[in-house]
Design an enzyme around this catalytic site. Structure first.
Site, PDB file in Angstrom:
ATOM      1  N   ALA A 192       5.050   9.246  11.761  1.00 41.36           N
ATOM      2  CA  ALA A 192       5.561   8.679  13.016  1.00 41.36           C
ATOM      3  C   ALA A 192       6.698   7.707  12.753  1.00 41.36           C
ATOM      4  O   ALA A 192       6.627   6.872  11.852  1.00 41.36           O
ATOM      5  CB  ALA A 192       4.432   7.967  13.761  1.00 41.36           C
ATOM      6  N   ASP A 245       0.837  -1.197   0.000  1.00 37.98           N
ATOM      7  CA  ASP A 245       0.000   0.000   0.000  1.00 37.98           C
ATOM      8  C   ASP A 245       0.876   1.252   0.000  1.00 37.98           C
ATOM      9  O   ASP A 245       2.111   1.167   0.067  1.00 37.98           O
ATOM     10  CB  ASP A 245      -1.016  -0.030   1.149  1.00 37.98           C
ATOM     11  CG  ASP A 245      -0.383   0.074   2.535  1.00 37.98           C
ATOM     12  OD1 ASP A 245       0.711   0.655   2.650  1.00 37.98           O
ATOM     13  OD2 ASP A 245      -0.984  -0.413   3.507  1.00 37.98           O
ATOM     14  N   LYS A 258      -4.096   2.850  -1.626  1.00 38.31           N
ATOM     15  CA  LYS A 258      -5.437   3.415  -1.468  1.00 38.31           C
ATOM     16  C   LYS A 258      -5.296   4.750  -0.759  1.00 38.31           C
ATOM     17  O   LYS A 258      -4.437   4.920   0.100  1.00 38.31           O
ATOM     18  CB  LYS A 258      -6.321   2.503  -0.618  1.00 38.31           C
ATOM     19  CG  LYS A 258      -6.858   1.286  -1.348  1.00 38.31           C
ATOM     20  CD  LYS A 258      -7.703   0.458  -0.407  1.00 38.31           C
ATOM     21  CE  LYS A 258      -8.573  -0.510  -1.173  1.00 38.31           C
ATOM     22  NZ  LYS A 258      -9.575   0.140  -2.004  1.00 38.31           N
ATOM     23  N   GLY A 283       0.999  -0.943   5.596  1.00 37.33           N
ATOM     24  CA  GLY A 283       1.563  -0.063   6.603  1.00 37.33           C
ATOM     25  C   GLY A 283       0.960  -0.352   7.968  1.00 37.33           C
ATOM     26  O   GLY A 283      -0.207  -0.708   8.093  1.00 37.33           O
ATOM     27  N   MET A 340      -6.636   8.138   9.911  1.00 40.77           N
ATOM     28  CA  MET A 340      -7.239   8.755   8.725  1.00 40.77           C
ATOM     29  C   MET A 340      -8.195   9.879   9.121  1.00 40.77           C
ATOM     30  O   MET A 340      -9.329   9.962   8.653  1.00 40.77           O
ATOM     31  CB  MET A 340      -7.957   7.688   7.880  1.00 40.77           C
ATOM     32  CG  MET A 340      -7.027   6.612   7.351  1.00 40.77           C
ATOM     33  SD  MET A 340      -7.886   5.198   6.624  1.00 40.77           S
ATOM     34  CE  MET A 340      -8.368   4.282   8.102  1.00 40.77           C
TER      35      MET A 340
END
Length: 465
Positions: free
Chosen positions: A413, A249, A271, A302, A384
């Protein structure tokens, strides 16, 4: 990368060196390990150079180098330890068509000689672009300890057997054979009976792999963590080492993708919320299609694949296709982010639970139990949440949350460009807009950074600026 690492074929080819002192000796000790034809130009050569010449290990010409002396040479070393003389001989060698290295002069050299760990025919080269020779030597010393002397014997005998292994299909069947030899059967045979035992073992191993059934495809759902390669688990590293296909991703960093095998197929299935994306059905089809070819597929996500990773849908797809799978957990963004601000997700006397929430879902902004979350002392990690920040603020205030409740946003992070934004619920949307946060970010509702972490972050931001 200013210097591209290659291994140059020098057997039977000419290498020329000008110089007869300490710098020349250091280079010659390394060059004498090769099968090149060495020529040294030196008016006053060191005794060791004279001895090597007497033994026929190199050709010694007792004069200064002149035009034409480097003709047909593959490499040239200027090692006279005199800037003017090195510049003169380097110019001659360049005119004669040789690649030139000037000892202790990185800027004018066309190539550099790395630190080398020699387990002939296994050679490990370590380069630092000339910036940190001490570091290169430290890495070399570490590798010298880690790589057993027997590795050279295993590699030499394995090399002689390569032609026989060509009866196996290219790709994974051959890789499985060599992995079996180098990491299991070979070392055991060497310990058991030396070189003769290894030769017998190689043939037995080939017979075994020739009749072995074709390996079935498999899918590993692997957590890549928050971005720092050092936060990958050992199991995740192993999965990347053996993957034929890596479907990743957009949150997986280039540094982590670099850890995959060079031959592996890398597919970006990124995405992005409210942005262009590969559909979940397309991703499911990609995973299944590659696994059905017998490939070892890593679906690299991730953070942790079990946290907002749509893992269940992908497991359902491979299960329906009768493909085996396993999950490798990763460090989720909440864990990395709370560590970055020097806090903990739960604290005695403050909160006995913490929520992991998403700012949006398939239908848009995500709704939650806002009335419970608005109570004093509640803590939530919001994934998100950048684009839904105003929606989250409105819902919480509507349900009675204090406007002064701390909110901390951690961008990137664990990565070198990590940023920490400390604000309040009342100021959240404006603070996000002013900070211009563009990287992946996690939002903590109800947590503020420790004072020490705020100061550290300010220092980091000044360094980045």
């Amino acid at each position: 990368m200013k210097h591209f690492p290659i291994f140059l074929a020098v057997e039977g080819r000419r290498i020329v060196l000008s110089g007869g002192g300490d710098a020349a000796l250091a280079k010659l000790r390394l060059l004498l390990k090769t099968k090149a034809h060495l020529t040294v130009f030196a008016s006053a050569p060191a005794p060791e150079i004279e001895s090597w010449a007497a033994e026929g290990r190199l050709r010694l010409i007792r004069r200064a180098m002149g035009p034409g002396d480097a003709l047909c040479a593959t490499l040239f070393y200027a090692a006279d330890e005199d800037r003017a003389e090195d510049a003169r001989t380097a110019a001659i060698a360049k005119a004669d068509g040789a690649l030139v290295n000037i000892v202790d002069n990185l800027g004018d050299s066309q190539f550099i000689t790395p630190a080398i760990v020699d387990r002939d025919p296994v050679t490990v080269a370590i380069g630092t672009e000339g910036a940190a020779p001490v570091l290169a030597r430290a890495i070399k010393a570490d590798l010298e300890e880690r790589l057993p002397a027997s590795l050279g014997t295993l590699a030499r005998l394995g090399k002689a057997f390569r032609r026989a292994v060509e009866i196996l299909p290219m790709g994974r069947p051959r890789r499985d054979f060599w992995a079996d030899y180098y990491f299991a059967a070979g070392p055991r045979a060497l310990e058991r009976g030396g070189e003769d035992e290894i030769k017998t073992t190689l043939q037995d191993l080939l017979d075994k792999h020739e009749i072995a059934p074709e390996r079935e495809g498999h899918v590993a759902f692997v957590g890549a963590g928050p971005g720092d390669p050092e936060l990958l688990t050992l199991k995740a590293r192993k999965a990347l080492d053996t993957a034929d296909v890596v479907i990743h991703d957009r949150l997986v960093t280039p540094e982590i993708l670099e850890l995959a095998r060079r031959e592996a197929i890398l597919i970006d299935a990124g995405k992005e919320g409210f942005g262009p994306s590969m559909s979940q059905d397309e991703i499911n089809a990609l995973i299944v299609t590659h696994a059905r070819t017998g490939a070892q597929v890593v679906r690299l996500k991730g953070g942790d694949p079990t946290v907002f990773g749509r893992l269940d849908e992908e497991i359902d797809a491979v299960t329906e296709a009768a493909i085996s799978w396993h999950v490798v957990p990763g460090i989720t963004a909440a864990s990395a982010s709370v560590a970055a601000i020097g806090q903990s997700l739960t604290k005695r006397g403050r909160n006995a639970s913490a929520r992991l929430l998403t700012g949006h879902d398939m239908k848009g902004f995500a709704d939650h139990d806002w009335s419970t979350l608005a109570r004093p002392g509640e803590v939530a990690a919001i994934y998100m949440g950048k684009k839904s920040a105003r929606f989250i603020q409105g819902r919480l205030i509507m349900h009675g949350a204090e406007r002064t409740t701390p909110v901390t946003v951690i961008e990137n992070a664990s990565r070198p460009d990590q940023r920490i934004l400390a604000t309040t619920l009342d100021m959240l949307p404006n603070a996000l807009a002013e900070a211009n946060i563009t990287g992946p970010a996690l939002m903590f509702y109800g947590l503020s950074p420790r004072a020490a972490q705020v100061s550290l972050n300010q220092i980091k931001q000044q360094e980045l600026a």
